[in-house]
Design a protein around this motif. Structure first.
Motif, PDB file in Angstrom:
ATOM      1  N   VAL A 186       0.843  -1.201   0.000  1.00 24.49           N
ATOM      2  CA  VAL A 186       0.000   0.000   0.000  1.00 24.49           C
ATOM      3  C   VAL A 186       0.876   1.248   0.000  1.00 24.49           C
ATOM      4  O   VAL A 186       1.736   1.422   0.861  1.00 24.49           O
ATOM      5  N   ASN A 187       0.654   2.121  -0.948  1.00 21.44           N
ATOM      6  CA  ASN A 187       1.407   3.369  -1.046  1.00 21.44           C
ATOM      7  C   ASN A 187       0.588   4.357  -1.885  1.00 21.44           C
ATOM      8  O   ASN A 187       0.213   4.045  -3.007  1.00 21.44           O
ATOM      9  N   PRO A 188       0.257   5.522  -1.300  1.00 21.32           N
ATOM     10  CA  PRO A 188       0.617   6.067   0.013  1.00 21.32           C
ATOM     11  C   PRO A 188      -0.114   5.335   1.142  1.00 21.32           C
ATOM     12  O   PRO A 188      -1.067   4.604   0.907  1.00 21.32           O
ATOM     13  N   ARG A 189       0.329   5.605   2.367  1.00 23.33           N
ATOM     14  CA  ARG A 189      -0.182   4.881   3.521  1.00 23.33           C
ATOM     15  C   ARG A 189      -0.937   5.764   4.510  1.00 23.33           C
ATOM     16  O   ARG A 189      -1.569   5.242   5.430  1.00 23.33           O
ATOM     17  N   VAL A 190      -0.894   7.073   4.327  1.00 18.11           N
ATOM     18  CA  VAL A 190      -1.495   7.955   5.322  1.00 18.11           C
ATOM     19  C   VAL A 190      -2.767   8.591   4.790  1.00 18.11           C
ATOM     20  O   VAL A 190      -2.940   8.771   3.583  1.00 18.11           O
ATOM     21  N   LEU A 191      -3.667   8.931   5.718  1.00 19.57           N
ATOM     22  CA  LEU A 191      -4.931   9.592   5.382  1.00 19.57           C
ATOM     23  C   LEU A 191      -5.204  10.632   6.459  1.00 19.57           C
ATOM     24  O   LEU A 191      -5.135  10.343   7.656  1.00 19.57           O
ATOM     25  N   ARG A 192      -5.509  11.830   6.027  1.00 17.35           N
ATOM     26  CA  ARG A 192      -5.775  12.928   6.961  1.00 17.35           C
ATOM     27  C   ARG A 192      -7.238  12.894   7.387  1.00 17.35           C
ATOM     28  O   ARG A 192      -8.126  12.650   6.566  1.00 17.35           O
ATOM     29  N   LEU A 235     -10.994  14.002   8.096  1.00 16.94           N
ATOM     30  CA  LEU A 235     -11.801  14.886   7.262  1.00 16.94           C
ATOM     31  C   LEU A 235     -11.954  16.260   7.888  1.00 16.94           C
ATOM     32  O   LEU A 235     -11.889  17.277   7.197  1.00 16.94           O
ATOM     33  N   CYS A 236     -12.157  16.328   9.191  1.00 18.78           N
ATOM     34  CA  CYS A 236     -12.405  17.607   9.852  1.00 18.78           C
ATOM     35  C   CYS A 236     -11.366  17.854  10.947  1.00 18.78           C
ATOM     36  O   CYS A 236     -10.778  16.922  11.493  1.00 18.78           O
ATOM     37  N   GLY A 237     -11.152  19.113  11.267  1.00 16.48           N
ATOM     38  CA  GLY A 237     -10.334  19.476  12.416  1.00 16.48           C
ATOM     39  C   GLY A 237      -8.873  19.682  12.133  1.00 16.48           C
ATOM     40  O   GLY A 237      -8.115  20.094  13.014  1.00 16.48           O
ATOM     41  N   GLY A 238      -8.418  19.397  10.892  1.00 17.76           N
ATOM     42  CA  GLY A 238      -7.025  19.651  10.561  1.00 17.76           C
ATOM     43  C   GLY A 238      -6.039  18.807  11.324  1.00 17.76           C
ATOM     44  O   GLY A 238      -4.922  19.246  11.620  1.00 17.76           O
ATOM     45  N   GLY A 239      -6.423  17.576  11.712  1.00 21.57           N
ATOM     46  CA  GLY A 239      -5.529  16.704  12.447  1.00 21.57           C
ATOM     47  C   GLY A 239      -4.376  16.202  11.603  1.00 21.57           C
ATOM     48  O   GLY A 239      -4.336  16.362  10.376  1.00 21.57           O
ATOM     49  N   GLU A 240      -3.428  15.586  12.269  1.00 16.66           N
ATOM     50  CA  GLU A 240      -2.261  15.039  11.581  1.00 16.66           C
ATOM     51  C   GLU A 240      -2.650  13.820  10.757  1.00 16.66           C
ATOM     52  O   GLU A 240      -3.573  13.075  11.113  1.00 16.66           O
ATOM     53  N   PRO A 241      -1.945  13.583   9.654  1.00 17.82           N
ATOM     54  CA  PRO A 241      -2.202  12.379   8.859  1.00 17.82           C
ATOM     55  C   PRO A 241      -2.031  11.120   9.703  1.00 17.82           C
ATOM     56  O   PRO A 241      -1.148  11.047  10.569  1.00 17.82           O
ATOM     57  N   VAL A 242      -2.856  10.118   9.435  1.00 12.36           N
ATOM     58  CA  VAL A 242      -2.866   8.878  10.204  1.00 12.36           C
ATOM     59  C   VAL A 242      -2.331   7.742   9.336  1.00 12.36           C
ATOM     60  O   VAL A 242      -2.627   7.685   8.137  1.00 12.36           O
ATOM     61  N   ASP A 243      -1.546   6.858   9.959  1.00  9.98           N
ATOM     62  CA  ASP A 243      -1.126   5.643   9.253  1.00  9.98           C
ATOM     63  C   ASP A 243      -2.365   4.753   9.104  1.00  9.98           C
ATOM     64  O   ASP A 243      -2.765   4.066  10.043  1.00  9.98           O
ATOM     65  N   PHE A 244      -2.969   4.787   7.928  1.00 10.56           N
ATOM     66  CA  PHE A 244      -4.276   4.164   7.752  1.00 10.56           C
ATOM     67  C   PHE A 244      -4.225   2.634   7.825  1.00 10.56           C
ATOM     68  O   PHE A 244      -5.110   2.020   8.445  1.00 10.56           O
ATOM     69  N   PHE A 259     -14.041  -5.348   4.806  1.00  9.44           N
ATOM     70  CA  PHE A 259     -14.804  -4.131   4.513  1.00  9.44           C
ATOM     71  C   PHE A 259     -15.156  -3.390   5.795  1.00  9.44           C
ATOM     72  O   PHE A 259     -14.997  -2.162   5.890  1.00  9.44           O
ATOM     73  N   CYS A 260     -15.663  -4.122   6.782  1.00  4.07           N
ATOM     74  CA  CYS A 260     -16.079  -3.470   8.042  1.00  4.07           C
ATOM     75  C   CYS A 260     -14.898  -2.775   8.709  1.00  4.07           C
ATOM     76  O   CYS A 260     -15.033  -1.654   9.234  1.00  4.07           O
ATOM     77  N   ALA A 261     -13.736  -3.416   8.695  1.00  2.03           N
ATOM     78  CA  ALA A 261     -12.554  -2.821   9.324  1.00  2.03           C
ATOM     79  C   ALA A 261     -12.168  -1.524   8.625  1.00  2.03           C
ATOM     80  O   ALA A 261     -11.891  -0.493   9.270  1.00  2.03           O
ATOM     81  N   VAL A 262     -12.160  -1.550   7.302  1.00  5.85           N
ATOM     82  CA  VAL A 262     -11.783  -0.347   6.545  1.00  5.85           C
ATOM     83  C   VAL A 262     -12.858   0.734   6.708  1.00  5.85           C
ATOM     84  O   VAL A 262     -12.542   1.911   6.920  1.00  5.85           O
ATOM     85  N   ALA A 263     -14.129   0.352   6.640  1.00  3.59           N
ATOM     86  CA  ALA A 263     -15.206   1.338   6.757  1.00  3.59           C
ATOM     87  C   ALA A 263     -15.244   1.980   8.140  1.00  3.59           C
ATOM     88  O   ALA A 263     -15.489   3.191   8.273  1.00  3.59           O
ATOM     89  N   LEU A 264     -15.000   1.188   9.186  1.00  8.15           N
ATOM     90  CA  LEU A 264     -15.005   1.738  10.539  1.00  8.15           C
ATOM     91  C   LEU A 264     -13.782   2.616  10.786  1.00  8.15           C
ATOM     92  O   LEU A 264     -13.861   3.618  11.515  1.00  8.15           O
ATOM     93  N   ALA A 265     -12.649   2.272  10.162  1.00  9.44           N
ATOM     94  CA  ALA A 265     -11.470   3.129  10.252  1.00  9.44           C
ATOM     95  C   ALA A 265     -11.737   4.464   9.555  1.00  9.44           C
ATOM     96  O   ALA A 265     -11.353   5.534  10.061  1.00  9.44           O
TER      97      ALA A 265
END
Length: 503
Positions: free
Chosen positions: A206-212, A214-223, A281-287
């Motif tokens: 998987v590349n890229p691996r991070v996802l920011r 949606l709200c609040g301007g938080g740091e990117p997360v290792d998805f 699917f559930c794991a990805v959707a809940l993340a």
């Protein structure tokens, strides 16, 4: 029209330039049904507006016609266009019935004869597909979303585009054909392919691996790591062995979700649906949900679609309650897998939790009836009626220039189409009308319509009735009640006299 026939036409030019009228119709409704939806009008009008012989066309005709063909004939062809042609038609998507004209085409005899093959080609397939699509819509009911996805199975790219367009006219909601979306404004939908899912083997790919968030301007997360943490919780809740959940499938879902976090949809049957596809699917959707996004659904493409949809919906409800994510129980479930009208009927009867159904082969190829069988017949020349007589009464044409009226009953349903000669006074609502039914007893009958509608509109001059309005008895897909098509007493007398004179 073959070369010898065209070559002989020139000798009868005086006749062939006289005004004539043809009607385009069909003898029987398709799929053993009780109705047809007319389509193809826009393509026919576009063809007529540009109809003419190019220099290259005429050079080719000169090369294939007999050498005895007069040069003046080719000079005449250079002047031919549709400027003197008029077309009256039912509106696109209108309900029509056997022997009632879809088009009434008037113009110089030679010109309107030359239009025959193209008009039939443009109307036959379009009307067949839109009728087939309407039958799928009636079977599915009003609440299911329907997606046309038949391009791979269609009869060539032109057939594929036509099928996408006319499936939408017939009641489908979406198409997977992106070009049809571009050209016709049809909403497009689609999912990933099984090959995309099976091309991954592990999260390391998987590349890229991070996802920011949606709200609040938080740091990117290792998805991928976030998904792994959710997978453990999901497997524990669903009592699924973690080691049985496919890692490559999970990597494909994660990669897709990072790229399209607002539009994540899982194709869950590449491996085992309930032991791999749904947990992943559930794991990805809940993340995604933890970061403020919502998955848009899952798709099934194999197995017992009704049973699996019920099982999947139960999983979604369980996760919704346990993880306190209210929207999760309503995640849309889409299905496909060689869906036919018959299998769709079984799905509906079994009960299911399906939100969207993708239909391909059985929609665009119309295997239950591959052709509508429209015909194009001469009915007048120079104001005089013309008749084609055959031993098969169904194929005997109805002569003369006609107006077609649709009679409506007190319940608000159409119950008869009446063909009358142009010179006859129009029927009026609330007044008794004498008629003779086609194909049945020849005795005159009477009816009093509640409302009267002129069926055809003039769309080209010198240069939708809704299926929902049809009576349930007439739009039954099996054993529909026959719709009444009749002629006035005067037209019936003309038809009888011409038949007698022809023998």
């Amino acid at each position: 029209m073959g070369p010898p026939v065209v070559g002989r036409l020139w000798g009868s030019l005086a006749l062939l330039t006289k005004p004539a009228e043809f009607k385009l119709f069909f003898h029987r409704c398709p799929f053993q049904g009780g109705f047809t939806l007319a389509a193809g009008l826009s393509e026919c009008l576009a063809f007529l507006r540009t109809f003419r012989f190019s220099k290259a066309d005429i050079e080719y005709l000169e090369s294939v016609l007999p050498i005895t063909t007069e040069k003046a004939f080719f000079d005449y062809l250079r002047t031919v266009d549709a400027s003197e042609v008029s077309v009256a038609s039912v509106p696109e998507g209108s309900v029509v019935f056997s022997r009632v004209p879809i088009f009434q085409v008037k113009g110089p005899l030679l010109v309107v004869q030359l239009l025959e093959t193209t008009l039939l080609c443009l109307v036959n397939y379009a009307s067949l597909v839109v009728t087939n699509a309407a039958r799928f819509r009636l079977t599915a009911g009003p609440d299911k979303k329907l997606m046309e996805m038949g391009l791979r199975r269609a009869q060539g790219p032109d057939g594929g585009l036509s099928a996408s367009k006319y499936s939408y006219v017939g009641g489908f909601d979406f198409t997977s054909n992106v070009l049809a979306g571009k050209l016709y404004g049809i909403p497009v939908r689609g999912t990933v392919a099984h090959s995309f899912v099976s091309s991954f083997t592990s999260l390391a790919e998987v590349n890229p691996r991070v996802l920011r968030p949606l709200c609040g301007g938080g740091e990117p997360v290792d998805f991928p790591s976030l998904v792994e943490s959710w997978l453990g919780k999901v497997c524990q809740l669903l009592q699924v062995p973690l080691e049985r959940v496919n890692r490559g499938e999970r990597a494909a879902f994660v990669s897709y979700a990072i790229t399209f976090p607002h539009n994540f949809q899982g194709l869950v049957d590449t491996y085992c649906v309930m032991r791999s596809g749904i947990p992943n699917f559930c794991a990805v959707a809940l993340a995604l949900n933890e970061l403020g996004y919502r998955a848009i659904g899952v798709r099934l493409d194999s197995g017992d679609l009704a049973r699996q949809s019920v099982e999947i919906r139960q999983v979604f409800r369980t996760c919704s309650t346990h993880f306190q994510v209210p929207w999760f129980e309503r995640v849309p479930i889409a299905v496909s897998n060689d869906v036919s009208e018959g299998s769709l009927k079984e799905l509906v009867q079994e009960g299911n939790e399906i939100d969207m159904i993708g239909v391909g082969t059985h929609l665009v190829t119309c295997p239950l009836q591959p052709s509508l069988g429209c015909v194009y017949k001469l009915v007048t020349v120079n104001g005089c009626p013309r008749l084609k007589v055959t031993e098969d009464e169904e194929k005997t044409t109805i002569p003369g220039s006609k107006v077609v009226y649709r009679f409506w009953d007190a319940a608000g349903f159409p119950h008869m189409d009446l063909m009358a000669l142009e010179e006859e006074p129009p029927p009026r609502a609330g007044e008794e009308v004498e008629f003779c039914l086609l194909g049945r007893t020849r005795e005159a009958r009477k009816v009093t319509p509640t409302a009267v509608e002129i069926l055809h509109r003039l769309y080209l001059k010198d240069g939708q009735a809704s299926l929902s309005k049809l009576s349930p008895a007439h739009k039954r897909l099996q054993d529909p009640e026959a719709y009444q098509v009749a002629v006035t007493q005067k037209l019936h007398v003309l038809l009888t006299d011409l038949q007698r004179d022809s023998h």
